[in-house]
Design an enzyme around this catalytic site. Sequence first.
Site, PDB file in Angstrom:
ATOM      1  N   ASP A 115      24.917  66.179  58.296  1.00 35.75           N
ATOM      2  CA  ASP A 115      26.419  65.600  58.147  1.00 35.75           C
ATOM      3  C   ASP A 115      27.049  66.564  57.504  1.00 35.75           C
ATOM      4  O   ASP A 115      28.626  66.311  58.046  1.00 35.75           O
ATOM      5  CB  ASP A 115      26.793  64.037  57.828  1.00 35.75           C
ATOM      6  CG  ASP A 115      26.285  63.127  59.108  1.00 35.75           C
ATOM      7  OD1 ASP A 115      26.267  63.504  60.223  1.00 35.75           O
ATOM      8  OD2 ASP A 115      26.123  62.379  59.319  1.00 35.75           O
ATOM      9  N   ASP A 171      21.755  49.292  58.033  1.00 33.13           N
ATOM     10  CA  ASP A 171      20.006  49.136  57.568  1.00 33.13           C
ATOM     11  C   ASP A 171      19.905  48.036  57.640  1.00 33.13           C
ATOM     12  O   ASP A 171      19.062  47.654  58.177  1.00 33.13           O
ATOM     13  CB  ASP A 171      19.789  50.099  56.363  1.00 33.13           C
ATOM     14  CG  ASP A 171      20.609  49.747  55.005  1.00 33.13           C
ATOM     15  OD1 ASP A 171      22.225  49.705  55.632  1.00 33.13           O
ATOM     16  OD2 ASP A 171      20.705  50.740  54.639  1.00 33.13           O
TER      17      ASP A 171
HETATM   18  O1  LIG Z   1      28.691  59.661  57.282  1.00 33.42           O
HETATM   19  C1  LIG Z   1      27.381  59.773  56.256  1.00 33.42           C
HETATM   20  C2  LIG Z   1      26.852  59.044  55.314  1.00 33.42           C
HETATM   21  C3  LIG Z   1      25.568  59.561  54.682  1.00 33.42           C
HETATM   22  N1  LIG Z   1      24.577  59.615  55.402  1.00 33.42           N
HETATM   23  C4  LIG Z   1      23.735  59.931  54.289  1.00 33.42           C
HETATM   24  O2  LIG Z   1      23.395  58.422  53.620  1.00 33.42           O
HETATM   25  C5  LIG Z   1      22.627  58.257  53.316  1.00 33.42           C
HETATM   26  C6  LIG Z   1      22.569  57.552  51.892  1.00 33.42           C
HETATM   27  O3  LIG Z   1      23.842  57.288  51.390  1.00 33.42           O
HETATM   28  P1  LIG Z   1      24.400  57.752  49.909  1.00 33.42           P
HETATM   29  O4  LIG Z   1      26.001  57.827  49.569  1.00 33.42           O
HETATM   30  O5  LIG Z   1      22.955  57.599  48.998  1.00 33.42           O
HETATM   31  O6  LIG Z   1      24.335  55.453  50.084  1.00 33.42           O
HETATM   32  P2  LIG Z   1      23.646  54.511  49.118  1.00 33.42           P
HETATM   33  O7  LIG Z   1      24.315  53.423  48.630  1.00 33.42           O
HETATM   34  O8  LIG Z   1      22.824  55.696  47.866  1.00 33.42           O
HETATM   35  O9  LIG Z   1      22.881  54.605  50.851  1.00 33.42           O
HETATM   36  C7  LIG Z   1      21.730  53.598  50.138  1.00 33.42           C
HETATM   37  O10 LIG Z   1      22.653  52.383  51.273  1.00 33.42           O
HETATM   38  C8  LIG Z   1      22.738  53.000  52.769  1.00 33.42           C
HETATM   39  C9  LIG Z   1      23.928  51.734  53.487  1.00 33.42           C
HETATM   40  O11 LIG Z   1      25.254  51.713  52.598  1.00 33.42           O
HETATM   41  C10 LIG Z   1      21.775  52.704  53.425  1.00 33.42           C
HETATM   42  O12 LIG Z   1      22.550  53.674  54.787  1.00 33.42           O
HETATM   43  C11 LIG Z   1      21.079  54.182  51.948  1.00 33.42           C
HETATM   44  O13 LIG Z   1      19.705  54.426  52.783  1.00 33.42           O
HETATM   45  C12 LIG Z   1      20.936  53.773  51.126  1.00 33.42           C
HETATM   46  O14 LIG Z   1      19.569  54.065  50.077  1.00 33.42           O
HETATM   47  C13 LIG Z   1      22.758  59.761  52.449  1.00 33.42           C
HETATM   48  O15 LIG Z   1      21.354  60.488  52.417  1.00 33.42           O
HETATM   49  C14 LIG Z   1      23.464  60.576  53.294  1.00 33.42           C
HETATM   50  O16 LIG Z   1      23.548  61.999  53.349  1.00 33.42           O
HETATM   51  C15 LIG Z   1      25.146  60.404  56.425  1.00 33.42           C
HETATM   52  O17 LIG Z   1      24.448  61.186  56.799  1.00 33.42           O
HETATM   53  N2  LIG Z   1      25.971  60.820  57.151  1.00 33.42           N
END
Ligand SMILES: O=c1ccn([C@@H]2O[C@H](COP(=O)(O)OP(=O)(O)O[C@H]3O[C@H](CO)[C@@H](O)[C@H](O)[C@H]3O)[C@@H](O)[C@H]2O)c(=O)[nH]1
Length: 750
Positions: free
Chosen positions: A155, A458
Amino acid sequence: MGSSKDSRDDEEYNLPLFETKESKGRLAYRLFSVSTFICICLILVYRARYIVTGFADGGEFGESGRRCWIGLFACEIWFTIYWLFTQAVRWNLVYRNTFRHRLSLRYEEKLPGVDVFVCTADPTIEPPIMVINTVLSVMAFNYPSENLSVYLSDDGGSELTFYALLEASHFAKFWIPFCKKFKVEPRSPSACLSNPPTAALNSQEWSNIKILYKEMEERIETAMKLGRIPEEMQAKHKGFSEWASVSSQRDHQTILQILIDSRDPHAVDIEGCKLPMLVYLAREKRPQHHHNFKAGALNALIRVSSEISNGQIILTVDCDMYSNDSESIRDALCFFMDEEKGHEIAYVQYPQMFRNITTHDIYSNSLCVIYNVELRGMDGSGGPLYVGTGCFHRRETLLGRKYSKGNPLRIDTSVRKLREGSVEELEDKSKALASCTYEENTEWGNEMGLKYNCAVEDVLTGLSIKCRGWKSVYLNPERPGFLGVAPSTLGEALIQHKRWAEGHLQILLSKYNTFLYGHRKISLALQMGYYSQDCWCLNCFPTIYYLLSPPLCLLKSIPLFPKITNPWFQPFIYLILTKYIYSLVEFLRSGGTLKAWWNDQRMWMFRRITSYLLATIDTIRKLSGFAKSGFVISSKFADEEVLRMYEQDTIEFGTTTPIFTTITATLALINLFSLVGGLKRVIVDVEEGKVFEKPLVLQIVQCSLVVLINLPVYQGLFFRKDKGRIPTSVTIKSVVLALSVCIITSSLYL
Ligand SMILES: O=c1ccn([C@@H]2O[C@H](COP(=O)(O)OP(=O)(O)O[C@H]3O[C@H](CO)[C@@H](O)[C@H](O)[C@H]3O)[C@@H](O)[C@H]2O)c(=O)[nH]1
Ligand SMILES: [Mn+2]
């Protein structure tokens, strides 16, 4: 010998592929839970009775006292309801176990296609070298390569990430055979090669591959520093030309490149074995089209992959979550392919675990109780949440299929695995599926694929899958299946929780409210289980009240709890003691340390008074149209100073958003001042010989505990000199605020 082995195999043939065990000590827990409930009821009775009479055992508590009592009563009613939700996820824990050898005995020749989706969004906070380590770890799964396809969704639309993936596609030719030959674990090169080689390894091959990896890492790092790709590199792949027409990360055409085409006979590793498919996708982005964050990315991947490999099983991982166990696909298949129960299982969720948890886990990142207790509890009543990463889905259930008993969904390995056509044809055809307009007037983001408009897309998606009749399964094996990166500053930890809490509150306030949406579709226990997280935000007000009212009443000598000699004291003390002892035992059994438990208690308090409060405010602003949703991506990268502090388990207040620290510090100071004021009164009372007249003991105990748990806050306010201390402006603000609150309340109604 041969025949006995055969007969054993025959026997094995009929045995299930997984087993489910109930937790031991279930009865004891339930009895304990009932005793707790009785005490809670007694406390409510006590509260109601004295509110009516206006007398506590210290004498009359007056009109202002009555108001405090009513407030406390309201909080206690809420905590009782919330407590019931937390029981739903503890009532019926189950443990799952798989039998991989049975799977390979029966199905080795008939394994289904598996598509792995890796999501990344920003090359600066999600370094490409980390991303490709994740990619390489999933490419090296112990699984037939012709059945495995790996997709990276970018993204960030970054040339640098694309370049890193291209490098990975070359390195894979050495890495995969190396992993398979020496059966190394984990299969993320960086994690694997940072350990000393085991005895089974050929040290020459080990150092060769290490050199190859280091060289690749250096090239990627050089490109990162430059901020662009050197020309001679660009010449090596046609894909780079796409960036000529990219104007920004938010405005570009679809970029889709099949980096390894596993149908190509030349796509082999150095040993001549087939490589898995590897695809890079940056879906189209246009400023006038909302891209729906990760959910949008996953939906684009679902469609694109259906054109290219159409694996029946989909694994989603975040870019920081490398595979730590190369057998995970097989474990997950043990559920999907089980002859008796497999047909009702929609997804298999692994816990979200982290590789950078410190011994005492200062920010309580590990969430060990959620992953060792609560998700097992949800598994016992219908299935765990889908937490976005480390989760295997059936493609069809993700697409929106309903469960039907009459038409069971079986893994059918006779379906064609890989599509035909040249790479260019495939790329062109799939590109259209990732365009901005493709989803217009379709059910995507609603009844199909991942759901939109929720910060925890999710969780909502998992819920709706179960409401369509499916079960899900929680697998938490001894060896963690996936390992990611947890936030390394207080600010990030709290902001991440704010996003999650906001998402859960959105669910609560929407038509997907679990009690309404799940009514008659999922069990009551599961509905309550969802509520235990959906109601996170609602805990903020009673918690703040509980952190304000008892200390301020202490300051004014208004009693809120019975005195020690009163029989009503007993349920209180039973509840306080058992609550903390139980929570400690549960935490230790989930793998934590005593100090980590103490930190965990502090973090839950911080989350409630800051993340949840601000999440509630923001949700209201969004609902009333004053703000737009965003997705603050958690950083997977920290500078040295921050890392040092993190590794020493020292709280980093310095970079935390001031509003968070101001709230935390003000509440901590109010408790400190009240404790000092309250103790002074007690001393005066003792001198006058009337200590037991006011039953303030429990208030003093509560205040002391709050002060104790906030010691790092006072340190950050007054004693620390380093960069991680609380900034002076926040210190001044919170001292002034806390003092004014204390002075105003103690001078009012006196
Ligand atoms: O516009 C976006 C924003 C995020 N991501 C991806 O989403 C994932 C999760 O993002 P992160 O910032 O790491 O958030 P976390 O809070 O660590 O994520 C947890 O919480 C999210 C929901 O808020 C779930 O989607 C994730 O799977 C879960 O690991 C990463 O791989 C990002 O690259 C995208 O692909 N597109
Ligand atoms: Mn993350």
